[in-house]
Design an enzyme around this catalytic site. Structure first.
Site, PDB file in Angstrom:
ATOM      1  N   MET A 291      30.618 -32.283  47.798  1.00  0.00           N
ATOM      2  CA  MET A 291      30.029 -33.051  48.909  1.00  0.00           C
ATOM      3  C   MET A 291      28.565 -33.261  48.538  1.00  0.00           C
ATOM      4  SD  MET A 291      31.946 -30.908  51.884  1.00  0.00           S
ATOM      5  CE  MET A 291      32.330 -29.575  50.748  1.00  0.00           C
TER       6      MET A 291
ATOM      7  N   SER B 185      39.169 -21.455  51.452  1.00  0.00           N
ATOM      8  CA  SER B 185      37.831 -21.992  51.174  1.00  0.00           C
ATOM      9  C   SER B 185      36.818 -20.864  51.268  1.00  0.00           C
ATOM     10  CB  SER B 185      37.478 -23.068  52.192  1.00  0.00           C
ATOM     11  OG  SER B 185      36.072 -23.261  52.189  1.00  0.00           O
TER      12      SER B 185
ATOM     13  N   MET C  37      27.839 -28.338  48.692  1.00  0.00           N
ATOM     14  CA  MET C  37      27.111 -29.193  49.644  1.00  0.00           C
ATOM     15  C   MET C  37      25.639 -29.260  49.254  1.00  0.00           C
ATOM     16  SD  MET C  37      28.729 -27.836  53.195  1.00  0.00           S
ATOM     17  CE  MET C  37      30.485 -27.573  53.400  1.00  0.00           C
TER      18      MET C  37
ATOM     19  N   MET D  38      40.173 -35.213  54.737  1.00  0.00           N
ATOM     20  CA  MET D  38      39.392 -34.328  55.603  1.00  0.00           C
ATOM     21  C   MET D  38      39.923 -34.442  57.030  1.00  0.00           C
ATOM     22  SD  MET D  38      37.250 -32.870  53.614  1.00  0.00           S
ATOM     23  CE  MET D  38      36.452 -31.921  54.907  1.00  0.00           C
TER      24      MET D  38
ATOM     25  N   HIS E 238      39.332 -22.713  46.867  1.00  0.00           N
ATOM     26  CA  HIS E 238      38.613 -23.944  47.235  1.00  0.00           C
ATOM     27  C   HIS E 238      37.124 -23.645  47.306  1.00  0.00           C
ATOM     28  CE1 HIS E 238      38.455 -27.968  49.137  1.00  0.00           C
ATOM     29  NE2 HIS E 238      37.523 -27.457  49.931  1.00  0.00           N
TER      30      HIS E 238
ATOM     31  N   ASP F 194      33.437 -25.177  47.991  1.00  0.00           N
ATOM     32  CA  ASP F 194      32.735 -26.275  48.675  1.00  0.00           C
ATOM     33  C   ASP F 194      31.281 -26.388  48.220  1.00  0.00           C
ATOM     34  OD1 ASP F 194      34.650 -27.417  50.620  1.00  0.00           O
ATOM     35  OD2 ASP F 194      34.694 -25.362  51.391  1.00  0.00           O
TER      36      ASP F 194
ATOM     37  N   HIS G 162      35.294 -28.932  45.513  1.00  0.00           N
ATOM     38  CA  HIS G 162      35.144 -30.055  46.457  1.00  0.00           C
ATOM     39  C   HIS G 162      33.663 -30.422  46.513  1.00  0.00           C
ATOM     40  CE1 HIS G 162      35.448 -31.307  51.018  1.00  0.00           C
ATOM     41  NE2 HIS G 162      35.076 -32.300  50.243  1.00  0.00           N
TER      42      HIS G 162
ATOM     43  N   SER H 132      37.837 -20.520  57.593  1.00  0.00           N
ATOM     44  CA  SER H 132      37.626 -19.520  58.648  1.00  0.00           C
ATOM     45  C   SER H 132      38.931 -18.818  59.034  1.00  0.00           C
ATOM     46  CB  SER H 132      36.970 -20.170  59.868  1.00  0.00           C
ATOM     47  OG  SER H 132      37.669 -21.330  60.254  1.00  0.00           O
TER      48      SER H 132
ATOM     49  N   ASP I 224      41.983 -30.674  54.548  1.00  0.00           N
ATOM     50  CA  ASP I 224      40.862 -29.720  54.630  1.00  0.00           C
ATOM     51  C   ASP I 224      40.170 -29.843  55.977  1.00  0.00           C
ATOM     52  OD1 ASP I 224      38.659 -28.112  54.147  1.00  0.00           O
ATOM     53  OD2 ASP I 224      37.825 -29.352  52.520  1.00  0.00           O
TER      54      ASP I 224
ATOM     55  N   GLY J  28      30.879 -30.601  56.049  1.00  0.00           N
ATOM     56  CA  GLY J  28      29.564 -29.966  56.180  1.00  0.00           C
ATOM     57  C   GLY J  28      29.607 -28.531  56.673  1.00  0.00           C
TER      58      GLY J  28
HETATM   59  C1  DX5 Z   1      34.119 -28.494  55.299  1.00  0.00           C
HETATM   60  C2  DX5 Z   1      34.695 -27.904  54.032  1.00  0.00           C
HETATM   61  C3  DX5 Z   1      35.898 -27.083  54.260  1.00  0.00           C
HETATM   62  C4  DX5 Z   1      35.678 -25.862  55.126  1.00  0.00           C
HETATM   63  C5  DX5 Z   1      36.907 -25.682  55.929  1.00  0.00           C
HETATM   64  O1  DX5 Z   1      33.168 -29.463  54.975  1.00  0.00           O
HETATM   65  O2  DX5 Z   1      35.031 -28.931  53.127  1.00  0.00           O
HETATM   66  O3  DX5 Z   1      36.526 -26.731  53.034  1.00  0.00           O
HETATM   67  O4  DX5 Z   1      35.425 -24.691  54.425  1.00  0.00           O
HETATM   68  O5  DX5 Z   1      36.707 -24.648  56.822  1.00  0.00           O
HETATM   69  P1  DX5 Z   1      37.702 -24.346  58.022  1.00  0.00           P
HETATM   70  O6  DX5 Z   1      39.036 -24.036  57.416  1.00  0.00           O
HETATM   71  O7  DX5 Z   1      37.080 -23.184  58.692  1.00  0.00           O
HETATM   72  O8  DX5 Z   1      37.734 -25.590  58.877  1.00  0.00           O
HETATM   73 ZN    ZN Z   2      36.288 -28.390  51.368  1.00  0.00          ZN
END
Ligand code: DX5
Ligand code: ZN
Length: 220
Positions: A68, A8, A37, A137, A33, A35, A66, A198, A175, A142
């Site tokens: 959100m 991600s 938001m 999830m 991936h 994200d 993804h 991360s 995820d 977030g």
């Molecule tokens: C959270 C995201 C994830 C996020 C995961 O809302 O959808 O994709 O980047 O990060 P880690 O792997 O650090 O939990």
């Molecule tokens: Zn995600």
């Protein structure tokens, strides 16, 4: 079982995003991936179709977008045009779930539904046969770097049963909070596609981290 790892980019260095996606591709990632938001559906604000289009020429891997965001539909054509391959969305954020799934497919992308930790699997009752991806999830959406919520493990197992009973290829992606230490447990529960932000971008050597994750999956 074919396993896929999707770094991600939420945890990448946003000032060097092109370089970062090239680096994870070279390190052996299967998907990227992405994200999205909106500071509305989730309390954070990230990147949109312009950034997706800017990254597209840098990487051949499928882009796993993804969403959100609320509303969802307005952004689907933009992401399809920007080169997305998979578009997943949260059912709570869509007024008409079936319509959003159809819209994603009409635009040439693979549709996926994302269920939050407290969102029931019953959202798959009338949708599963139309999906290419189910994304569960394992944190509340977030932010990157949150702790894996263990109560999602039996939910992964139940989603796996439903997918197998249907007998068509649907990826089961998880995820949030996935690391080298727990990826095997998530796979044993039934997932085949793993998002890790991360754990990969926070590591010094992306290839070594991806290799370590694959080693944990190889012995299953
Ligand atoms: C959270 C995201 C994830 C996020 C995961 O809302 O959808 O994709 O980047 O990060 P880690 O792997 O650090 O939990
Ligand atoms: Zn995600």
């Amino acid at each position: 079982m074919a396993y896929r790892i999707a770094p991600s980019i939420l945890s990448a260095d946003f000032a060097r995003l092109g370089e970062e996606v090239r680096a994870v591709a070279a390190a052996g990632a299967d998907l990227v991936h992405f994200d999205v938001m909106d500071n509305h559906y989730v309390p954070n604000l990230t990147i949109g179709p312009l950034v997706c289009a800017a990254l597209r020429p840098h990487v051949k891997l499928p882009l796993d977008v993804h969403l959100m965001v609320r509303p969802v539909d307005r952004l689907v054509p933009d992401f399809a045009k920007a080169g997305a391959n998979i578009i997943t969305f949260h059912p709570e954020a869509s007024e008409h779930i079936d319509r959003t799934i159809a819209l994603i497919r009409e635009h040439g992308c693979k549709p996926g539904l994302v269920l939050n930790p407290a969102t029931p699997l019953s959202f798959l009752d009338h949708t599963l046969e139309k999906l290419d991806v189910v994304l569960l999830m394992s944190v509340n959406p977030g932010f990157g770097g949150q702790q894996f919520i263990r109560s999602v493990l039996p939910k992964i197992a139940e989603a796996r049963r439903r997918i197998d009973a249907l007998g068509r290829e649907i990826w089961l992606e998880v995820d949030g909070g996935i690391k080298t230490d727990n990826i095997a447990e998530v796979a044993r529960a039934g997932a085949d596609t793993f998002v890790a932000g991360s754990a990969i971008f926070g590591s010094k050597d992306y290839a070594a981290t991806l290799r370590a994750m694959r080693e944990r999956l190889a012995v299953l």
